[in-house]
Design a protein around this motif. Structure first.
Motif, PDB file in Angstrom:
ATOM      1  N   SER A  79      29.643  44.214  86.130  1.00  0.00           N
ATOM      2  CA  SER A  79      29.681  43.528  84.835  1.00  0.00           C
ATOM      3  C   SER A  79      30.838  44.044  83.976  1.00  0.00           C
ATOM      4  O   SER A  79      31.338  43.342  83.109  1.00  0.00           O
ATOM      5  N   ALA A  80      31.278  45.290  84.234  1.00  0.00           N
ATOM      6  CA  ALA A  80      32.446  45.796  83.512  1.00  0.00           C
ATOM      7  C   ALA A  80      33.720  45.158  84.063  1.00  0.00           C
ATOM      8  O   ALA A  80      34.669  44.908  83.326  1.00  0.00           O
TER       9      ALA A  80
ATOM     10  N   TYR B 146      26.169  36.587  85.936  1.00  0.00           N
ATOM     11  CA  TYR B 146      25.973  37.397  84.725  1.00  0.00           C
ATOM     12  C   TYR B 146      27.284  37.915  84.108  1.00  0.00           C
ATOM     13  O   TYR B 146      27.524  37.752  82.904  1.00  0.00           O
TER      14      TYR B 146
ATOM     15  N   MET C  28      28.880  37.301  80.482  1.00  0.00           N
ATOM     16  CA  MET C  28      29.096  38.411  79.554  1.00  0.00           C
ATOM     17  C   MET C  28      30.534  38.340  79.034  1.00  0.00           C
ATOM     18  O   MET C  28      30.788  38.468  77.830  1.00  0.00           O
ATOM     19  N   GLN C  29      31.463  38.120  79.947  1.00  0.00           N
ATOM     20  CA  GLN C  29      32.874  38.002  79.567  1.00  0.00           C
ATOM     21  C   GLN C  29      33.063  36.811  78.625  1.00  0.00           C
ATOM     22  O   GLN C  29      33.791  36.894  77.632  1.00  0.00           O
TER      23      GLN C  29
ATOM     24  N   GLN D  15      30.973  35.604  76.539  1.00  0.00           N
ATOM     25  CA  GLN D  15      30.498  35.948  75.182  1.00  0.00           C
ATOM     26  C   GLN D  15      31.539  36.771  74.440  1.00  0.00           C
ATOM     27  O   GLN D  15      31.732  36.594  73.233  1.00  0.00           O
ATOM     28  N   LEU D  16      32.210  37.651  75.170  1.00  0.00           N
ATOM     29  CA  LEU D  16      33.278  38.445  74.551  1.00  0.00           C
ATOM     30  C   LEU D  16      34.418  37.533  74.094  1.00  0.00           C
ATOM     31  O   LEU D  16      34.924  37.655  72.977  1.00  0.00           O
TER      32      LEU D  16
ATOM     33  N   ALA E  70      33.378  35.524  71.095  1.00  0.00           N
ATOM     34  CA  ALA E  70      33.354  36.316  69.856  1.00  0.00           C
ATOM     35  C   ALA E  70      34.774  36.496  69.324  1.00  0.00           C
ATOM     36  O   ALA E  70      35.009  36.443  68.110  1.00  0.00           O
ATOM     37  N   ARG E  71      35.717  36.701  70.228  1.00  0.00           N
ATOM     38  CA  ARG E  71      37.113  36.865  69.803  1.00  0.00           C
ATOM     39  C   ARG E  71      37.645  35.577  69.204  1.00  0.00           C
ATOM     40  O   ARG E  71      38.375  35.579  68.217  1.00  0.00           O
TER      41      ARG E  71
ATOM     42  N   LYS F  57      35.769  35.231  65.727  1.00  0.00           N
ATOM     43  CA  LYS F  57      35.986  36.249  64.691  1.00  0.00           C
ATOM     44  C   LYS F  57      37.368  36.884  64.758  1.00  0.00           C
ATOM     45  O   LYS F  57      37.711  37.697  63.911  1.00  0.00           O
ATOM     46  N   GLY F  58      38.121  36.531  65.799  1.00  0.00           N
ATOM     47  CA  GLY F  58      39.406  37.196  65.994  1.00  0.00           C
ATOM     48  C   GLY F  58      39.184  38.543  66.670  1.00  0.00           C
ATOM     49  O   GLY F  58      38.071  39.076  66.630  1.00  0.00           O
ATOM     50  N   SER F  59      40.214  39.087  67.270  1.00  0.00           N
ATOM     51  CA  SER F  59      40.095  40.402  67.908  1.00  0.00           C
ATOM     52  C   SER F  59      39.667  41.407  66.851  1.00  0.00           C
ATOM     53  O   SER F  59      40.123  41.345  65.714  1.00  0.00           O
ATOM     54  N   GLY F  60      38.794  42.313  67.262  1.00  0.00           N
ATOM     55  CA  GLY F  60      38.232  43.250  66.293  1.00  0.00           C
ATOM     56  C   GLY F  60      39.295  44.085  65.586  1.00  0.00           C
ATOM     57  O   GLY F  60      40.239  44.554  66.218  1.00  0.00           O
TER      58      GLY F  60
ATOM     59  N   ASN G  74      33.653  41.116  69.701  1.00  0.00           N
ATOM     60  CA  ASN G  74      35.073  40.791  69.522  1.00  0.00           C
ATOM     61  C   ASN G  74      35.961  42.037  69.634  1.00  0.00           C
ATOM     62  O   ASN G  74      37.176  41.921  69.661  1.00  0.00           O
ATOM     63  N   PHE G  75      35.338  43.204  69.747  1.00  0.00           N
ATOM     64  CA  PHE G  75      36.086  44.419  70.060  1.00  0.00           C
ATOM     65  C   PHE G  75      36.114  44.651  71.578  1.00  0.00           C
ATOM     66  O   PHE G  75      36.522  45.715  72.031  1.00  0.00           O
TER      67      PHE G  75
ATOM     68  N   ARG H 260      30.976  45.713  75.572  1.00  0.00           N
ATOM     69  CA  ARG H 260      29.931  45.163  76.427  1.00  0.00           C
ATOM     70  C   ARG H 260      28.640  45.925  76.145  1.00  0.00           C
ATOM     71  O   ARG H 260      28.614  47.155  76.263  1.00  0.00           O
TER      72      ARG H 260
END
Lengths: 364, 629
Positions: A84-85, A317, A321-322, A324-325, A328-329, A332-335, B281-282, B285
């Motif tokens: 998953s990583a 999975y 998961m990827q 969702q990342l 989110a980016r 919200k833009g990169s954190g 977004n960071f 995981r």
């Protein structure tokens, strides 16, 4: 990246001396797996073998890939983290019946339910080998071992039934000495996007010799499942499987088929026309048929299905998961660490310039 | 309306108490946020039962939130409340013992019904039987006034009643001159999807405020000025769990590695998982595993795969993860194990604080399995401690224990927001092994001569394929080895690697609030920092001499620890356990450390500690020849 095209079986063989007992079924499995590797078309460095504890768990040491020999039962957990990583990696788990179904049962079922991209090769020898011969969760009822001198009191698991019950999207079974069949199952499992489970009947010639002879040595007892083909077996295909009532299957004799030597068809079993035989559908949404097939032989003491029981497409999975990342980016833009630490409600003490905080004038 | 006198106070401790369902935690948190925004220093102590909703009105169902705010730097949530807001008889009963005579009690008189008194096991009404003599008691019909204020609102009576905590918050806001605007904005955003609920809560809040303004009940209101002695900077409010989560994100950002958190829900650690799940977004995981073991297993797998693997749990979870943590020691990969300690043993006191897992972190593994241990001392310090844990884990390729506890996790304080540029730069630490130039063999268990760390070659790197595992490995090649000398060598390498960290951390220093010629040194670790500092302040104010030291690194301890401890005639170690740091200090430095140990699930009071310190100072005076060693 290593040149994928020119890789051979030898490239996947590590420099470590293989230390299984002479005559162990694990040798055949290792050879087969090493032989399948070049066909996967993957760079060697992108392959990871993970294991727990037991004889089977030594497997990663013999593979010239990345490898992680973990602790008892936890290989699916470690493999889940790796897979998953890093969705770019191909992760295998080499495990045994004790490792996967006893101490690691929880991780096994959840890895399959979650459908992480992991190929689980479970070497089933129906015994604990490394600890010298105690009964395992797949040992037959009444098994006499050092820890069960009067016989085991436990009904064994049928690993394929367990996998199907755990929502696995790929479930197959093969046998250590059926090289071609085993290679085919492993290749298909490895190519499957999601969790894939292959039970491999493996002979432990020291502590449980001959446990699978009924199917390992008696090839006509192998009910070879092929998607889209009628379920038939026997040296002349003279036996088969039909639907009998509510989600039950029945082994029958096939009318007009050639019997084996000294055999009379239609005596012990019903005689059924060939066109009435069950046609295997491995891709059905519903796992009921695959489950019923797995119940044809709770333990492999007679005709036993091998091959692909079930393969369905389900969201994987790590990919989700990827996603969702990524999502989110996108939203919200990169954190930005500084804004995360700052938050929304701040106040200033002393000389520093005031920021965006709410005022603190004390009035409502 | 009569103009009421405004009285200036320098410090106030309020405790809100009510039923688990009464929203006391929320009320306390809002009051804290607003006080922090006003520039007060704040410290909080949420105190709630493990049961989500024990029977309404019952004694086990009481949930409390204590808040200390002041116009100066404060260190604890306050020993004794000045004000108790009790929403029912059970809340009064469970909190009265800790209330000093003369304190103010504000009661929701509507809740003092016969059935409620019975549930609180009161034989007679405490309002009328003399139980409250010596207190300043204000009876406010909070429920009735709330429902009255919401007369025109189209909600059920039950829903209206639920807003009574906002009425109480409004009243207390009036009493302590807190603005309502931040809470109004907060309600609007929180209930954006249910405007009628938002409106009702705002109405109740304002009604409480206006009630204070108009009623003849109160002749005074109070004011607490902003704290002026905090270091200059921009501040926010933060809890320990938030800070530890931010520390992990910061460690990932500053090292350039994606963060992978494998966890399993457990009190009081779950909020770290929740917080991190919000920051995808960071590239964070978060993996909620099937159990604690899988949580740490996945984190270790992610570390193997080249990410910053972390797992967050509490004591019972650590017990389950222990074997995998030992595996991480054996394979020498970075891994962060965050233990938000709670009362033990076993399930113990899930929602209460304790610091009794230090020796578990030190020794709780089979074989010689040394691990660095760092511990946070305040909610804000959880941030730095997580970052420091990551630095050590990455640099030395080792699992690291990061210890916090329930008090830090849920407690809040003002936090000076760091400038990201000033945070440690960890980019050099991962140092993944590059593909070989000319097919030279890869030896995964060679060591850096300075740190003794082994190389980190991540899957996907051609030519660096290798195998690791829990079996003993030959130095260099990493092949399985049963060689006796090799095992001894590898054991000493793993130990030596941890020992060397002692020279890579700041030396132990006594606090600036220490007397140079003190005989007694108070040594602490973890969340006792605040109470110890406050106690030292009291003791010195009484004219005594005392010194104070706080351990952030528990394993290894700073290189000068023994020398520093040896300077004092007495070393007092207050701990919320039966003497775990004392045990380590005595064993390592042959120092006759004296413990003060109370394991109640609650942080120490500063008054309580001050008495103990004075006792030790007197003992040292009476025994001039005595020395700590």
């Amino acid at each position: 990246m290593s040149d994928v095209q020119t890789l051979t079986r030898k490239d996947f063989s590590s420099d470590q001396e293989v230390r299984w007992c002479p005559g162990c079924g694990d040798y055949a499995i290792l050879n087969t797996v090493q032989g399948v590797m070049p066909d996967l078309g993957l760079p060697r460095e992108n392959i990871v073998f993970v294991s727990g504890i037991g004889c089977a768990a030594r497997f990663p040491y013999y593979m010239e890939t990345y490898g992680f020999h973990g602790i008892h039962g936890r290989a699916p957990a470690i493999a889940t983290g790796i897979a998953s990583a890093r969705p770019d990696l191909k992760v295998f788990v080499a495990t045994g019946d004790g490792d996967a179904l006893s101490i690691g049962g929880n991780h096994l079922i959840h890895a399959m339910r979650r459908n992480t991209n992991i190929t689980i090769l479970m070497f089933n020898n129906q015994i604990y080998g490394l600890t010298k011969g105690q009964y395992s969760p797949t040992s037959e009822l009444g098994k006499v071992t050092k820890s069960t001198p009067q016989g085991s009191l436990e009904l064994p698991f049928n690993p394929v039934s367990v996998a199907l019950g755990a929502e696995a999207s790929f479930v197959a079974r093969s046998i250590d000495n059926e090289r071609q069949h085993l290679a085919d199952m492993i290749k298909r499992a490895a190519d499957h996007p999601g969790a894939s489970f292959v039970e491999i009947y493996q002979n432990c010639n020291i502590f449980n010799d001959g446990a699978f002879d009924a199917v390992r040595k008696n090839v006509p007892n192998q009910i070879r499942l092929e998607h889209g083909e009628p379920v038939r077996f026997g040296e002349h295909g003279q036996h088969g499987v039909v639907m009998a009532g509510h989600s039950e299957l029945e082994v029958v004799d096939v009318a007009d088929a050639e019997p084996a030597e000294g055999e009379t068809l239609g005596v012990q079993r019903r005689l059924v026309p060939a066109e009435d035989l069950l046609v295997h559908d491995a891709h059905r949404d519903d796992a009921g048929l695959a489950f019923a097939l797995s119940r044809l032989a709770h333990t492999p003491v007679g005709p036993t299905p091998i091959g692909l029981f079930r393969q369905v497409e389900r969201p994987e999975y790590a990919e989700q998961m990827q996603a969702q990342l990524d999502d989110a980016r996108l939203r919200k833009g990169s954190g930005d660490l500084q804004s995360l630490l700052t938050g929304n409600d701040t106040w200033t003490v002393g000389a520093e310039p005031s920021t965006n905080g709410h005022g603190g004038d004390g009035s409502a | 309306m009569t103009e009421k006198t405004v009285e200036h106070l320098d410090t106030v401790t309020i405790r809100f108490a009510g039923d688990s369902g009464d929203g006391m935690q929320l009320t306390g948190n809002r009051f804290t946020s607003v006080s922090a925004l006003m520039g007060n220093d704040v410290a909080t102590l949420p105190d709630f039962p493990a049961e989500i909703r024990a029977p309404a009105g019952s004694l086990p169902g009481v949930s409390g939130f204590q808040l200390h705010f002041a116009d100066h730097d404060i260190l604890t949530p306050g020993d004794e409340p000045d004000v108790l807001v009790a929403m029912n008889p059970a809340a009064l009963k469970t909190n009265l013992d800790e209330l000093p005579r003369g304190a103010t009690i504000i009661l929701n008189s509507d809740a003092f019904t016969k059935p409620n008194l019975k549930k609180a096991r009161y034989d007679s009404d405490p309002r009328h039987d003399g139980s409250l003599d010596g207190y300043r008691v204000y009876e406010v019909p909070v429920t009735e006034l709330t429902i009255g204020a919401l007369e025109d609102v189209d909600l059920s009576k039950k829903a209206k009643e639920r807003a009574k905590n906002m009425f109480a918050l409004g009243l207390m806001s009036w009493m302590y001159s807190r603005p309502l605007d931040p809470t109004v904005e907060w309600i609007e955003s929180k209930f954006a999807g249910a405007p009628e609920v938002a409106a009702a809560n705002i109405t109740a809040l304002k009604a409480g405020y206006n009630f204070g303004e108009t009623t003849e009940l109160f002749s005074h209101r109070y004011d607490v000025d902003p704290a002026s002695d905090l270091p200059p900077g921009t501040y926010r409010q933060i809890t320990g769990n938030q800070a530890i989560a931010y520390g992990l994100v910061a460690a990932a950002e500053r090292s350039g590695l994606p963060l992978y958190l494998g966890g399993y829900p457990i009190t009081p650690a779950s909020d770290v998982l929740h917080e991190l799940a919000r920051h995808k977004n960071f590239g964070v995981r978060t993996f909620q595993a099937e159990d604690e073991i899988a949580g740490v297993g996945a984190a270790l797998g992610a570390s193997f795969a080249g990410q910053l693997g972390a797992t967050v749990t509490s004591g019972p979870g650590v017990a389950l993860k222990t074997e995998t943590i030992g595996l991480a020691v054996a394979v020498e990969l970075p891994l962060l194990v965050l233990n938000i300690q709670r009362g033990g043993p076993s399930t113990g006191l899930p929602t209460k604080t304790e610091q009794a897992d230090l020796l578990q972190a030190m020794f709780g593994r089979n074989g010689e399995a040394p691990m660095p241990v760092v511990a946070a001392s305040t909610p804000g310090d959880c941030f730095d401690t997580a970052l420091e844990g990551a630095r050590i884990a990455l640099k030395y390729r080792t699992p690291v224990f990061v210890l916090s506890d329930g008090y830090l996790a849920n407690g809040a304080e003002p936090w000076r927001i760091p400038d990201v540029q000033d945070l440690p730069d960890l980019t050099e630490l991962p140092a993944f092994v590059a593909p070989p130039e000319d097919g030279e063999p890869f030896e995964p268990f060679t060591r850096d001569p300075e740190t003794l760390a082994r190389p980190w070659a991540v899957p996907g790197t051609p030519g660096r394929e290798h195998r690791i595992g829990g079996l003993e490995k030959a130095a260099g090649t990493g092949n399985i080895s049963y060689d006796p000398d090799n095992h001894h060598h590898m054991t000493q390498m793993r130990q030596g690697k941890v020992d060397r960290i002692a020279h890579d951390i700041p030396p132990l220093e006594v606090g600036a609030d220490s007397d140079a010629d003190a005989d007694v040194l108070v040594a602490g670790w973890g969340s006792t920092a605040g109470p110890i500092k406050a106690a030292v302040r009291r003791v010195r104010a009484q004219g005594h001499k005392v010194a104070r030291v706080h351990f952030h690194h528990l394993n290894p301890m700073p290189a000068n620890t023994g020398e520093l401890l040896g300077r004092y005639r007495k070393v007092l170690v207050p701990e919320m356990n039966n003497g775990q740091l004392s045990f380590l200090l005595r064993a390592r430095y042959l120092v006759d450390a004296v413990g003060y140990n109370r394991i109640s699930g609650l942080p120490f009071g500063s008054g309580e500690l001050a008495d103990v310190i004075v006792e030790q100072i007197r003992a040292a005076e009476q025994d001039p020849a005595g020395a700590a060693r």
